[in-house]
Design an enzyme around this catalytic site. Structure first.
Site, PDB file in Angstrom:
ATOM      1  N   ASP A  26     -74.278 -76.600 -25.621  1.00 49.00           N
ATOM      2  CA  ASP A  26     -75.559 -76.945 -25.000  1.00 49.00           C
ATOM      3  C   ASP A  26     -75.745 -78.470 -24.991  1.00 49.00           C
ATOM      4  OD1 ASP A  26     -76.056 -77.263 -27.681  1.00 49.00           O
ATOM      5  OD2 ASP A  26     -77.856 -76.015 -27.741  1.00 49.00           O
ATOM      6  N   SER A  27     -74.745 -79.194 -25.540  1.00 51.58           N
ATOM      7  CA  SER A  27     -74.698 -80.656 -25.376  1.00 51.58           C
ATOM      8  C   SER A  27     -74.650 -81.003 -23.889  1.00 51.58           C
ATOM      9  CB  SER A  27     -73.472 -81.236 -26.098  1.00 51.58           C
ATOM     10  OG  SER A  27     -72.293 -80.556 -25.722  1.00 51.58           O
TER      11      SER A  27
ATOM     12  N   ASP B  21     -72.352 -71.701 -25.896  1.00 55.58           N
ATOM     13  CA  ASP B  21     -73.544 -71.827 -26.749  1.00 55.58           C
ATOM     14  C   ASP B  21     -74.705 -70.967 -26.265  1.00 55.58           C
ATOM     15  OD1 ASP B  21     -73.047 -73.426 -28.925  1.00 55.58           O
ATOM     16  OD2 ASP B  21     -73.648 -75.294 -27.942  1.00 55.58           O
TER      17      ASP B  21
ATOM     18  N   LYS C 212     -71.847 -68.889 -29.425  1.00 57.47           N
ATOM     19  CA  LYS C 212     -72.126 -69.660 -30.639  1.00 57.47           C
ATOM     20  C   LYS C 212     -73.632 -69.806 -30.790  1.00 57.47           C
ATOM     21  CE  LYS C 212     -71.254 -74.306 -30.960  1.00 57.47           C
ATOM     22  NZ  LYS C 212     -72.586 -74.888 -31.190  1.00 57.47           N
TER      23      LYS C 212
ATOM     24  N   GLU D 168     -76.790 -71.471 -33.536  1.00 53.03           N
ATOM     25  CA  GLU D 168     -77.078 -72.379 -34.648  1.00 53.03           C
ATOM     26  C   GLU D 168     -77.994 -71.724 -35.668  1.00 53.03           C
ATOM     27  OE1 GLU D 168     -78.788 -75.991 -33.099  1.00 53.03           O
ATOM     28  OE2 GLU D 168     -77.107 -76.355 -31.735  1.00 53.03           O
TER      29      GLU D 168
ATOM     30  N   GLU E   2     -71.370 -79.113 -38.746  1.00 52.49           N
ATOM     31  CA  GLU E   2     -71.636 -80.414 -38.107  1.00 52.49           C
ATOM     32  C   GLU E   2     -72.300 -81.370 -39.099  1.00 52.49           C
ATOM     33  OE1 GLU E   2     -73.489 -80.167 -34.245  1.00 52.49           O
ATOM     34  OE2 GLU E   2     -73.827 -82.337 -34.149  1.00 52.49           O
TER      35      GLU E   2
END
Ligand code: KIV
Length: 275
Positions: free
Chosen positions: A44-45, A83, A113, A115, A182
C-alpha cells in the site's frame, strides 16, 4: 520455477536467503520477475510512490486490486503478495475475509499481507481458513502512523521487545505463512527469526531475517525526498531516466529524431498523386 509458500518455507529451512521487492505495474513487475526476485509485494506504499499521497491511509481496495492485477500479469515465477489497505480488515473478521478474497480473485495475488499484532490473530485465522495465505506485518506498521505519533523504530524497550516476540509467535500460531518486520532493532529481529518456523522478511530489521524487502523506488533512487536509514541505493535509475529524457528532448528539438530508420516508407508514385 514458481516460488510458492512451500519453496519459500524450504529456503528458510535450508538457510537460503530470499528477496522481496515492491512493484505496482505490469512493466516493472516483469523486470523484477525476470531479474530473479522470489517475491513481489504490491504494497500500500503505492499510495505514496504511485499516487502521491503523504501516507498509506487513503489507499482503497479498488487501488490495490487494480495494481495487483496489473502486476500479476507481468509475473511468471515470483510469489505475489498484496497488501490489505487501511480499514479493509480492521473493521471485522468478516470484512477481512471478504476483502482478502477480492485481492485473490480480482487482484490475482498468491497471498495477502496485513499489519498488526496479536489483536489480528482472529482475522488471520479466518482468512487462512478460507485457503488464503496471509503474511503478517509487525514492528512499524505505517497504517498506524497516527496511533504511533510518527514513523519510529519499534520494540526498543523490554516490554515492547517482549510484545513483538509474543505477537510474532501468536501470528504464526494463527496461521500466518510469513512475517514482515519493519524498523525493528537487528538483534531483536534475530530473536524473532530464530523463534519462528515461518520465514521473516525484514525492512529496517537487520541482516538476520530470512528475507529482505525494499520499496523499488528507494533501492533504484527513483523516489525523491526522505531516504530512510535502512535503504541502500543499488542503482541510480532516476539519473538514467533523466538523462534519457534530456537526450529525447534535445534530439527532437534539433530535428535529429526521428531519423530515417524510425520512419515508414511509401512509394514515390503514390506521393506524386497527392500533389
Ligand atoms: O507497503 C509496503 O511497501 C510495505 C513494505 C514497506 C513492507 O508494506
Amino acid at each position: 520455477m514458481k516460488n510458492t509458500i512451500l519453496t519459500l518455507q524450504k529456503c528458510k529451512e535450508n538457510h537460503e536467503k530470499t528477496v522481496m521487492v515492491t512493484a505496482y505495474d505490469y512493466t516493472t513487475a516483469k523486470i523484477m520477475d525476470e531479474s530473479g526476485v522470489n517475491m513481489i509485494l504490491v504494497g500500500d506504499s503505492l499510495g505514496m510512490t504511485m499516487l502521491g499521497y503523504e501516507d498509506t491511509l487513503s489507499v482503497t481496495m479498488e487501488d490495490m486490486i487494480h495494481h495487483s492485477a496489473a502486476v500479476a500479469r507481468g509475473i511468471e515465477s515470483a510469489f505475489l503478495v498484496t497488501d490489505m489497505p487501511f480499514m479493509s480488515y480492521q473493521t471485522s473478521v468478516y470484512d477481512a475475509v471478504v476483502n482478502a478474497g477480492r485481492l485473490m480473485k480480482e487482484g490475482r495475488a498468491n497471498a495477502v499481507k496485513l499489519e498488526g499484532g496479536a489483536e489480528f490473530a482472529p482475522h488471520i485465522e479466518a482468512i487462512v481458513k478460507a485457503s488464503i495465505p496471509v503474511v503478517a506485518h509487525i514492528g512499524l506498521t505505517p497504517q498506524s502512523v497516527n496511533a504511533f505519533g510518527g514513523f519510529k523504530v519499534q520494540g526498543k524497550d523490554e516490554a515492547a521487545a517482549k510484545k513483538l516476540i509474543s505477537d510474532a509467535k501468536t501470528l504464526e500460531e494463527a496461521g500466518a505463512c510469513m512475517v514482515v518486520m519493519e524498523c525493528v532493532p537487528a538483534k531483536l529481529a534475530k530473536i524473532v527469526t530464530e523463534s519462528l518456523k515461518i520465514p521473516t522478511i525484514g525492512i529496517g530489521a537487520g541482516p538476520h531475517c530470512d528475507a529482505q524487502v525494499l520499496v523499488y523506488q528507494d533501492l533504484l533512487a527513483l523516489y525523491g525526498g526522505f531516504k530512510p536509514k535502512f535503504v541502500k541505493v543499488f542503482a541510480n535509475a532516476g539519473d538514467v531516466m533523466r538523462e534519457g529524457m534530456r537526450a529525447y528532448i534535445k534530439e527532437t528539438k534539433e530535428g535529429t529524431f526521428p531519423a530515417e530508420e524510425h520512419c515508414f516508407k511509401i512509394e514515390d508514385s503514390v506521393i506524386e498523386k497527392l500533389y
